[in-house]
Design an enzyme around this catalytic site. Sequence first.
Site, PDB file in Angstrom:
ATOM      1  N   HIS A  64       0.838  -1.202   0.000  1.00  0.00           N
ATOM      2  CA  HIS A  64       0.000   0.000   0.000  1.00  0.00           C
ATOM      3  C   HIS A  64       0.875   1.256   0.000  1.00  0.00           C
ATOM      4  O   HIS A  64       0.601   2.219  -0.707  1.00  0.00           O
ATOM      5  CB  HIS A  64      -0.888   0.042   1.257  1.00  0.00           C
ATOM      6  CG  HIS A  64      -1.861  -1.095   1.378  1.00  0.00           C
ATOM      7  ND1 HIS A  64      -1.791  -2.018   2.397  1.00  0.00           N
ATOM      8  CD2 HIS A  64      -2.924  -1.450   0.631  1.00  0.00           C
ATOM      9  CE1 HIS A  64      -2.782  -2.885   2.270  1.00  0.00           C
ATOM     10  NE2 HIS A  64      -3.481  -2.576   1.205  1.00  0.00           N
TER      11      HIS A  64
ATOM     12  N   GLY B 267      -2.634  -1.692  -7.264  1.00  0.00           N
ATOM     13  CA  GLY B 267      -1.523  -2.632  -7.355  1.00  0.00           C
ATOM     14  C   GLY B 267      -1.802  -3.729  -8.375  1.00  0.00           C
ATOM     15  O   GLY B 267      -2.938  -4.179  -8.523  1.00  0.00           O
TER      16      GLY B 267
ATOM     17  N   ASP C 201      -3.457  -7.324  -7.557  1.00  0.00           N
ATOM     18  CA  ASP C 201      -4.831  -7.650  -7.934  1.00  0.00           C
ATOM     19  C   ASP C 201      -4.979  -7.342  -9.425  1.00  0.00           C
ATOM     20  O   ASP C 201      -5.617  -6.371  -9.814  1.00  0.00           O
ATOM     21  CB  ASP C 201      -5.807  -6.826  -7.092  1.00  0.00           C
ATOM     22  CG  ASP C 201      -5.642  -7.111  -5.611  1.00  0.00           C
ATOM     23  OD1 ASP C 201      -6.327  -7.980  -5.095  1.00  0.00           O
ATOM     24  OD2 ASP C 201      -4.776  -6.456  -4.974  1.00  0.00           O
TER      25      ASP C 201
ATOM     26  N   LEU D 102       3.079  -9.238  -0.484  1.00  0.00           N
ATOM     27  CA  LEU D 102       2.478  -8.652   0.710  1.00  0.00           C
ATOM     28  C   LEU D 102       0.957  -8.607   0.553  1.00  0.00           C
ATOM     29  O   LEU D 102       0.442  -8.298  -0.512  1.00  0.00           O
ATOM     30  CB  LEU D 102       2.997  -7.227   0.926  1.00  0.00           C
ATOM     31  CG  LEU D 102       4.470  -7.062   1.244  1.00  0.00           C
ATOM     32  CD1 LEU D 102       4.762  -5.630   1.659  1.00  0.00           C
ATOM     33  CD2 LEU D 102       4.897  -7.995   2.358  1.00  0.00           C
TER      34      LEU D 102
HETATM   35  P1  AMP Z   1      -6.390  -3.956  -0.471  1.00  0.00           P
HETATM   36  O1  AMP Z   1      -6.279  -3.150   0.775  1.00  0.00           O
HETATM   37  O2  AMP Z   1      -5.909  -5.358  -0.356  1.00  0.00           O
HETATM   38  O3  AMP Z   1      -7.755  -3.822  -1.111  1.00  0.00           O
HETATM   39  O4  AMP Z   1      -5.381  -3.303  -1.500  1.00  0.00           O
HETATM   40  C1  AMP Z   1      -5.432  -1.926  -1.804  1.00  0.00           C
HETATM   41  C2  AMP Z   1      -4.546  -1.654  -2.999  1.00  0.00           C
HETATM   42  O5  AMP Z   1      -3.210  -2.031  -2.681  1.00  0.00           O
HETATM   43  C3  AMP Z   1      -4.952  -2.461  -4.242  1.00  0.00           C
HETATM   44  O6  AMP Z   1      -4.800  -1.647  -5.393  1.00  0.00           O
HETATM   45  C4  AMP Z   1      -3.955  -3.588  -4.222  1.00  0.00           C
HETATM   46  O7  AMP Z   1      -3.698  -4.122  -5.501  1.00  0.00           O
HETATM   47  C5  AMP Z   1      -2.726  -2.901  -3.670  1.00  0.00           C
HETATM   48  N1  AMP Z   1      -1.819  -3.902  -3.101  1.00  0.00           N
HETATM   49  C6  AMP Z   1      -2.109  -4.843  -2.166  1.00  0.00           C
HETATM   50  N2  AMP Z   1      -1.040  -5.630  -1.928  1.00  0.00           N
HETATM   51  C7  AMP Z   1      -0.053  -5.172  -2.746  1.00  0.00           C
HETATM   52  C8  AMP Z   1       1.296  -5.578  -2.985  1.00  0.00           C
HETATM   53  N3  AMP Z   1       1.851  -6.603  -2.343  1.00  0.00           N
HETATM   54  N4  AMP Z   1       2.007  -4.887  -3.890  1.00  0.00           N
HETATM   55  C9  AMP Z   1       1.458  -3.838  -4.565  1.00  0.00           C
HETATM   56  N5  AMP Z   1       0.200  -3.416  -4.384  1.00  0.00           N
HETATM   57  C10 AMP Z   1      -0.548  -4.057  -3.494  1.00  0.00           C
END
Ligand code: AMP
Length: 279
Positions: free
Chosen positions: A34, A144, A147, A181
Amino acid sequence: MIIIESVAEMQQFARQRRGEIALVPTMGYLHEGHASLMVEARKRAKTVVVSIFVNPTQFGVNEDLDSYPRDFERDRKVASAAGVDVIFAPKAADMYPAGYQSYLNVEGLTTELCGASRPGHFRGVTTVVAKLFNIVMPSVALFGKKDFQQLAVIRRMVQDFNFDVEIVGMPIVREADGLALSSRNARLDPEQRRQALCLSRSIAAAREAFRGGERAVAVLRQKALALIEAESAAELDYLEFRDQDTLLPLQIADERTLLALAVRVGPVRLIDNCVLGEE
Ligand code: AMP
């Protein structure tokens, strides 16, 4: 850094800063993945808004909405250290008040991969992201590639619905040992954490075979699959080689081919992916 909980207040703030806002949508329990989006957002706009919202409409009935990790104090520190200006942390009742009945759905792309195993998931994602775009009014929004399908679906939605926002996709951030992550990693016990490495290892095995000249998807898939099958706590959801634009299946791989997989390890469903020809 300011914290805004009210939708009306966020919209009021956004009206004044319109044209200079970068948005990073998240579900909180923030980690370095994030943070990498926030740091890039900082470079791209005068005002960086991070939304933290565990969006109920993207969770299925038997999924982990209730057990999804949450820690607002920790999130506040991570966001502040990354130079964020605003945390927008709305309540579900403010996002989906009584009488709510509107949803946005991207067709086609959402029936594949995670969409096949999580019916309704992407409808919830596009609905909440469309709402966030209307509330935060960003010029740029960062997502990211972890996803990968979500990013493709959001790009499609933005194009199809003429949202006036630039979408930026950012590389997957990994632990030193290769595990991508994820907020959900916090729910793995040490043995499950060890076995979770099978996702990145399976990707590495497929890439190695690809670099060695193998192009037959059936062969590449078998090599990748072996690493998942070797772990007792790992239960495969899917492991697929797809066209990265249409997400449709392929028989022969090339540099642009997406390898995407979802594996349940103990209590959590983990996803990972790579484009075979990219580093
Ligand atoms: P989330 O909180 O899991 O919904 O993720 C929020 C944003 O962070 C989304 O755009 C994800 O793709 C991105 N994200 C989560 N994990 C990672 C990672 N390991 N590397 C890069 N982006 C990430």
